[in-house]
Motif scaffolding. Structure first.
Motif, mmCIF file in Angstrom:
data_model
loop_
_atom_site.group_PDB
_atom_site.id
_atom_site.type_symbol
_atom_site.label_atom_id
_atom_site.label_comp_id
_atom_site.label_asym_id
_atom_site.label_seq_id
_atom_site.Cartn_x
_atom_site.Cartn_y
_atom_site.Cartn_z
ATOM 1 N N ARG A 1 5.226 -0.711 -8.739
ATOM 2 C CA ARG A 1 5.727 -1.540 -7.733
ATOM 3 C C ARG A 1 6.647 -2.525 -8.345
ATOM 4 O O ARG A 1 6.303 -3.018 -9.311
ATOM 5 C CB ARG A 1 4.632 -2.097 -6.948
ATOM 6 C CG ARG A 1 4.989 -2.809 -5.568
ATOM 7 C CD ARG A 1 3.826 -3.299 -4.797
ATOM 8 N NE ARG A 1 2.988 -4.220 -5.407
ATOM 9 C CZ ARG A 1 3.300 -5.481 -5.444
ATOM 10 N NH1 ARG A 1 4.291 -5.845 -4.820
ATOM 11 N NH2 ARG A 1 2.494 -6.510 -5.953
ATOM 12 N N PRO B 1 0.858 -1.266 -0.102
ATOM 13 C CA PRO B 1 0.110 -0.030 -0.001
ATOM 14 C C PRO B 1 0.732 1.211 -0.024
ATOM 15 O O PRO B 1 0.531 2.239 -0.727
ATOM 16 C CB PRO B 1 -0.819 0.009 1.138
ATOM 17 C CG PRO B 1 -0.949 -1.761 1.418
ATOM 18 C CD PRO B 1 0.420 -2.234 1.090
ATOM 19 N N PRO B 2 1.964 1.597 0.839
ATOM 20 C CA PRO B 2 2.483 2.618 0.763
ATOM 21 C C PRO B 2 3.441 2.784 -0.569
ATOM 22 O O PRO B 2 3.706 3.885 -1.238
ATOM 23 C CB PRO B 2 3.743 2.542 1.898
ATOM 24 C CG PRO B 2 3.320 1.331 2.710
ATOM 25 C CD PRO B 2 2.244 0.611 2.033
ATOM 26 N N THR B 3 3.628 1.541 -1.120
ATOM 27 C CA THR B 3 4.465 1.661 -2.439
ATOM 28 C C THR B 3 3.669 2.243 -3.448
ATOM 29 O O THR B 3 4.031 3.031 -4.235
ATOM 30 C CB THR B 3 5.089 0.184 -2.715
ATOM 31 O OG1 THR B 3 5.942 -0.346 -1.755
ATOM 32 C CG2 THR B 3 5.819 0.325 -4.179
ATOM 33 N N GLN B 4 2.400 1.731 -3.485
ATOM 34 C CA GLN B 4 1.366 2.228 -4.386
ATOM 35 C C GLN B 4 0.904 3.816 -4.107
ATOM 36 O O GLN B 4 1.047 4.299 -5.156
ATOM 37 C CB GLN B 4 -0.069 1.170 -4.011
ATOM 38 C CG GLN B 4 0.076 -0.004 -4.655
ATOM 39 C CD GLN B 4 0.259 -0.355 -6.122
ATOM 40 O OE1 GLN B 4 1.359 -0.767 -6.244
ATOM 41 N NE2 GLN B 4 -0.590 0.102 -6.877
ATOM 42 N N VAL B 5 0.963 4.106 -2.988
ATOM 43 C CA VAL B 5 1.030 5.659 -2.866
ATOM 44 C C VAL B 5 2.287 6.594 -3.392
ATOM 45 O O VAL B 5 1.993 7.481 -4.153
ATOM 46 C CB VAL B 5 0.745 5.788 -1.421
ATOM 47 C CG1 VAL B 5 0.800 7.651 -1.151
ATOM 48 C CG2 VAL B 5 -0.436 5.367 -0.787
ATOM 49 N N LEU B 6 3.359 5.798 -3.303
ATOM 50 C CA LEU B 6 4.422 6.463 -3.710
ATOM 51 C C LEU B 6 4.506 6.460 -5.244
ATOM 52 O O LEU B 6 4.501 7.337 -5.717
ATOM 53 C CB LEU B 6 6.008 5.757 -3.304
ATOM 54 C CG LEU B 6 7.147 6.228 -3.906
ATOM 55 C CD1 LEU B 6 7.478 7.649 -3.491
ATOM 56 C CD2 LEU B 6 8.307 5.341 -3.776
ATOM 57 N N THR B 7 4.220 5.513 -5.833
ATOM 58 C CA THR B 7 4.151 5.381 -7.253
ATOM 59 C C THR B 7 3.087 6.263 -7.906
ATOM 60 O O THR B 7 3.164 6.672 -8.967
ATOM 61 C CB THR B 7 3.969 3.895 -7.808
ATOM 62 O OG1 THR B 7 2.912 3.162 -7.418
ATOM 63 C CG2 THR B 7 5.448 3.161 -7.319
ATOM 64 N N LEU B 8 2.021 6.258 -7.245
ATOM 65 C CA LEU B 8 1.073 7.143 -7.635
ATOM 66 C C LEU B 8 1.268 8.657 -7.859
ATOM 67 O O LEU B 8 1.223 9.315 -8.571
ATOM 68 C CB LEU B 8 -0.406 7.003 -6.721
ATOM 69 C CG LEU B 8 -1.656 7.994 -7.369
ATOM 70 C CD1 LEU B 8 -2.151 7.824 -8.690
ATOM 71 C CD2 LEU B 8 -2.759 7.706 -6.058
ATOM 72 N N ALA B 9 1.905 9.079 -6.729
ATOM 73 C CA ALA B 9 2.273 10.500 -6.761
ATOM 74 C C ALA B 9 3.582 10.563 -7.687
ATOM 75 O O ALA B 9 3.507 11.715 -8.217
ATOM 76 C CB ALA B 9 3.190 10.701 -5.331
#
Length: 181
Positions: free
Chosen positions: A109, A57-65
């Motif tokens: 990711r 989940p935090p990796t998905q947030v990072l890649t979205l940003a």
């Protein structure tokens, strides 16, 4: 078999500043100008818990940003040498390890391979990553004070650092707060 027609490109979502009324946008801009991140460290029990949670989940947030920034403030052509490389971001005091890569379609990711280290590992504390993102600190200052560490392919590390240095943060801040400069 006939070729299928190309799908139209999806419209880009509006920037947060475009959704706010002018006076609120101005007040947020003034507060951002004076924002200073206090010194802090994520408490050890929180970091221990976070390190045991799934990192997707935090990796998905990072890649979205990163994908929202891609082509807007992060030039895709400059970042092309990162394509296909396994990158890892370690948030030391929070127990986070975020594995990602750049593909033709943007940041995604990455699944870490047990037998291979990432091509580039970037490590810092939560506070230092926030200070870097808000331009309170520059990468060189953090690097030479050993608060930002890069391991692995030094050419990729320099590319990331130089890309961060090349971003026109003042223009971005003006755009986010609705000011024209």
């Amino acid at each position: 078999m006939p070729a299928l027609p190309a799908l139209p490109a999806l419209p880009r979502p509006p920037l947060p500043a475009d959704l706010l009324p002018g006076s609120l946008r101005r007040r947020i801009g003034e507060r951002l100008e004076n924002l200073r991140i206090p010194d802090f460290t994520v408490p050890a029990p929180v970091a221990k818990l976070v390190s045991r949670l799934p990192q997707q989940p935090p990796t998905q947030v990072l890649t979205l940003a990163l994908n929202l920034a891609l082509d807007r403030i992060l030039p895709r052509d400059t970042l092309a040498p990162l394509t296909g490389h396994h990158l890892q971001m370690r948030v030391l005091d929070a127990g986070l390890t975020l594995d990602f890569t750049l593909t033709e379609k943007g940041f995604r990711r990455a699944t870490p391979a047990a037998d291979r280290k990432p091509d580039l590992i970037i490590s810092a504390t939560t506070r230092d990553f926030m200070a870097l993102a808000l331009r309170e600190e520059d990468p060189d200052t953090l690097f030479f004070s050993r608060r930002l560490r890069m391991e692995g392919d030094t050419d990729l590390g320099l590319l990331v650092k130089n890309t961060l240095d090349a971003v026109d943060w003042d223009a971005l801040k003006a755009r986010l707060t609705g000011r024209r400069g």
